[in-house]
Design a protein around this motif. Structure first.
Motif, PDB file in Angstrom:
ATOM      1  N   GLY A 263      -0.082 -51.226  29.051  1.00 39.43           N
ATOM      2  CA  GLY A 263      -0.633 -51.714  30.416  1.00 39.43           C
ATOM      3  C   GLY A 263      -1.942 -51.850  30.483  1.00 39.43           C
ATOM      4  O   GLY A 263      -2.666 -51.414  29.406  1.00 39.43           O
ATOM      5  N   GLN A 264      -2.298 -52.616  31.461  1.00 35.32           N
ATOM      6  CA  GLN A 264      -3.932 -52.726  31.547  1.00 35.32           C
ATOM      7  C   GLN A 264      -4.634 -51.409  32.351  1.00 35.32           C
ATOM      8  O   GLN A 264      -6.049 -51.195  32.152  1.00 35.32           O
ATOM      9  CB  GLN A 264      -4.322 -53.943  32.674  1.00 35.32           C
ATOM     10  N   ALA A 265      -3.955 -50.533  33.057  1.00 33.63           N
ATOM     11  CA  ALA A 265      -4.469 -49.497  33.470  1.00 33.63           C
ATOM     12  C   ALA A 265      -3.462 -48.427  33.608  1.00 33.63           C
ATOM     13  O   ALA A 265      -2.396 -48.461  33.501  1.00 33.63           O
ATOM     14  CB  ALA A 265      -5.046 -49.607  34.848  1.00 33.63           C
ATOM     15  N   LEU A 266      -3.838 -47.032  33.336  1.00 30.95           N
ATOM     16  CA  LEU A 266      -3.002 -45.846  33.535  1.00 30.95           C
ATOM     17  C   LEU A 266      -2.956 -45.357  34.868  1.00 30.95           C
ATOM     18  O   LEU A 266      -4.117 -44.923  35.231  1.00 30.95           O
ATOM     19  CB  LEU A 266      -3.250 -45.036  32.233  1.00 30.95           C
ATOM     20  N   GLY A 267      -1.859 -44.985  35.347  1.00 30.66           N
ATOM     21  CA  GLY A 267      -1.697 -44.292  36.570  1.00 30.66           C
ATOM     22  C   GLY A 267      -0.900 -43.083  36.203  1.00 30.66           C
ATOM     23  O   GLY A 267      -0.219 -42.856  35.447  1.00 30.66           O
ATOM     24  N   VAL A 268      -1.285 -41.940  37.127  1.00 32.49           N
ATOM     25  CA  VAL A 268      -0.638 -40.923  37.003  1.00 32.49           C
ATOM     26  C   VAL A 268      -0.361 -40.014  38.330  1.00 32.49           C
ATOM     27  O   VAL A 268      -1.419 -40.210  39.350  1.00 32.49           O
ATOM     28  CB  VAL A 268      -1.735 -39.756  36.153  1.00 32.49           C
ATOM     29  N   CYS A 269       0.625 -39.317  38.554  1.00 30.54           N
ATOM     30  CA  CYS A 269       0.867 -38.867  39.929  1.00 30.54           C
ATOM     31  C   CYS A 269       1.283 -37.516  39.206  1.00 30.54           C
ATOM     32  O   CYS A 269       2.377 -36.913  38.542  1.00 30.54           O
ATOM     33  CB  CYS A 269       2.219 -39.655  40.509  1.00 30.54           C
ATOM     34  N   GLY A 270       0.742 -36.287  39.830  1.00 30.62           N
ATOM     35  CA  GLY A 270       0.768 -34.923  39.777  1.00 30.62           C
ATOM     36  C   GLY A 270      -0.031 -34.192  40.008  1.00 30.62           C
ATOM     37  O   GLY A 270      -1.252 -34.707  40.594  1.00 30.62           O
ATOM     38  N   GLY A 271      -0.101 -32.827  39.513  1.00 30.38           N
ATOM     39  CA  GLY A 271      -1.421 -31.743  40.085  1.00 30.38           C
ATOM     40  C   GLY A 271      -2.366 -32.069  38.947  1.00 30.38           C
ATOM     41  O   GLY A 271      -2.704 -32.993  38.141  1.00 30.38           O
TER      42      GLY A 271
END
Length: 504
Positions: A263-271
């Motif tokens: 990917g061009q950018a890393l996304g994160v969803c969590g604490g």
């Protein structure tokens, strides 16, 4: 008597009397018009709504609903500010307003019996306390959350109108009460600023690609974290071109490394612990990070000013990004030969890791301050001060807190960092010694990120802790690991690029 001033003086009083008489006449005319008009559906609704607002019960219930149904800290702040604004308005009305103008209540001859309240108020008519409370609550909520304000405003307006409809107030009573309520909410904001009034965090601009629709973004979701699964659905809606990968905690590291490679950018969803891992991967690969708040507390996301998926999506679409500092400790959690450890929020030693674990377990249910006290009492039953050498001096220590940037207080709980790239560590220590219970409780009451007589508070670029017993527990961004005999803590200035809405 001056022959010139006498005519002006004598004409002023009749003019004022005429204005007052005209206003009272208009007030009575509007009251009678409302009383004589039939509003379809209003007869069973407005009297009941008026009664439900007695003693603020309607608004307290609404506040509980906003806090429970809202998925963000903004909703909880809106509920709290609404109640606080109501309290300020009630004090002003009951101590000053009702005694200033002793106006009789309207005569009920023109009001149909079915509209009249069973229990008529016994206080003076001016101003309307119900209208003041309704306006104060709605304004307070709107100052923190425009969305919830739009929901509450029609109900507040209906409560205010019901006071004329049921015949207990003249229209001017309601208007004056509403004005006082709005004023009370803004007066409170002058003393306790809203989140939007606080100084903007330090924002060195970062370079990141604009990703409309999320194209080129890979989001890794910790499916066991807080509201992450529900948040992931919102991410898919807001960014339909993004790749969203949901996985178990044990698979997060592998999933993030793979995402960084495609990917061009890393996304994160969590604490915060999940975000910590993503930040380490993003910094190592030199790619920007997108944070979607999906944990229980989401400290880092909120310090960025990101409280909703829509805010993060807007930053991605525009390519808005900033650079932030990354805290580092060595050796890392994998041991002397492993990689360095990183922290976005805080690193801690001593009783603090256990205190944090207990406080954050209880705080969503009872609030941060009471949870801190209960956690301190729990820790005191089984903990002893830590023996360590801090900055070259051996001493007993209850708590060692190292913040990534200077923490400030927002209201009664420790909260926001105004500068995420200040290059400094915020070091707070509670020493051992006489009265350990009082020292630890003082730290819990004051807030572990706040100065108190039990604290030593300094700013450093580097902290060295030696003489540790092997296996001493420490915490970083909510994760717990165990040390060797020595730790070196410092910072990597502006080492991480993060998507962030620039209007916050």
């Amino acid at each position: 008597m001056s022959p010139k001033s006498s005519p002006n003086t004598s004409s002023a009083a009749p003019a004022a009397d005429r204005v007052r008489s005209w206003l009272q006449g208009r007030d009575l005319a509007v009251f009678q018009s409302v009383a004589g008009r039939h509003w379809p559906g209003a007869d069973p609704l407005l009297p009941q709504l008026s009664r439900s607002a007695n003693h603020g019960l309607l608004w307290f219930g609404t506040a509980i609903g906003i806090a429970a149904l809202g998925s963000s800290a903004r909703s909880r702040r809106a509920a709290l500010r609404g109640v606080a604004s109501l309290a300020v308005a009630s004090v002003a009305i009951n101590t000053v307003g009702k005694g200033a103008v002793r106006r009789q209540r309207p005569i009920l001859d023109h009001v149909p019996v079915m509209r009249q309240l069973k229990r008529q108020p016994v206080t003076t008519s001016f101003p309307s306390g119900h209208a003041a409370s309704a306006a104060a609550f709605a304004t307070g909520v709107a100052l923190e959350s425009k969305g919830w304000g739009a929901v509450v405003a029609p109900v507040a307006a209906a409560v205010a109108a019901s006071r004329v409809y049921t015949g207990v107030h003249y229209p001017s009573d309601v208007l004056a009460g509403a004005a006082l309520g709005i004023g009370a909410a803004f007066a409170l904001r002058g003393v306790v600023p809203t989140r939007g009034q606080l100084p903007a965090p330090g924002r060195p601009p970062g370079e990141a690609p604009a990703l409309p629709g999320g194209k080129g973004l890979v989001v890794v979701v910790n499916e066991a974290s807080g509201t992450a699964t529900a948040t992931a659905s919102l991410v898919r809606q807001a960014l339909p071109l993004a790749e969203v990968v949901e996985c178990a905690p044990a698979d997060l590291s592998t999933a993030m490394e793979k995402a960084a490679g495609r990917g061009q950018a890393l996304g994160v969803c969590g604490g915060d612990g999940t975000v910590n891992l993503a930040a380490s991967v993003a910094a190592t690969h030199g790619m920007p990070l997108a944070v979607f708040p999906g944990g229980t507390l989401n400290h880092f996301a909120y310090d960025l000013g990101i409280e909703t998926v829509q805010e993060a999506a807007a930053a991605l679409t525009a390519g808005d990004a900033i650079q932030v500092d990354l805290g580092r400790f060595r050796p890392g959690p994998k041991g002397p030969d492993g990689a360095d450890g990183y922290f976005l929020n805080a690193f801690s030693l001593g009783a603090y890791p256990e205190l944090v674990r207990k406080r954050e377990h209880w705080s969503p249910r009872i609030g941060g301050w009471p949870a801190g006290v209960l956690a301190a009492l729990h820790v005191l039953r089984g903990q002893r001060p830590l023996e360590a050498e801090l900055q070259g001096r051996r001493r007993p220590l209850w708590l060692v807190f190292v913040g990534n940037g200077l923490f400030q207080r927002v209201g009664p709980a420790p909260g926001r960092r105004h500068n995420l790239a200040d290059g400094l560590l915020d070091v707070r220590v509670v020493h051992g010694g006489r009265g350990p219970a009082l020292r630890l409780l003082a730290a819990a009451v004051a807030g572990p990120l706040t100065r108190s007589p039990a604290h030593a508070a300094v700013r450093r670029r580097r902290v060295r802790i030696a003489g540790l017993a092997p296996g001493t527990p420490y915490a970083y961004d909510g994760e717990v690991a165990h040390s060797g005999t020595e730790l070196l803590i410092d910072k990597l200035p502006e080492a991480l690029t993060v998507y962030c809405p620039m209007h916050v």
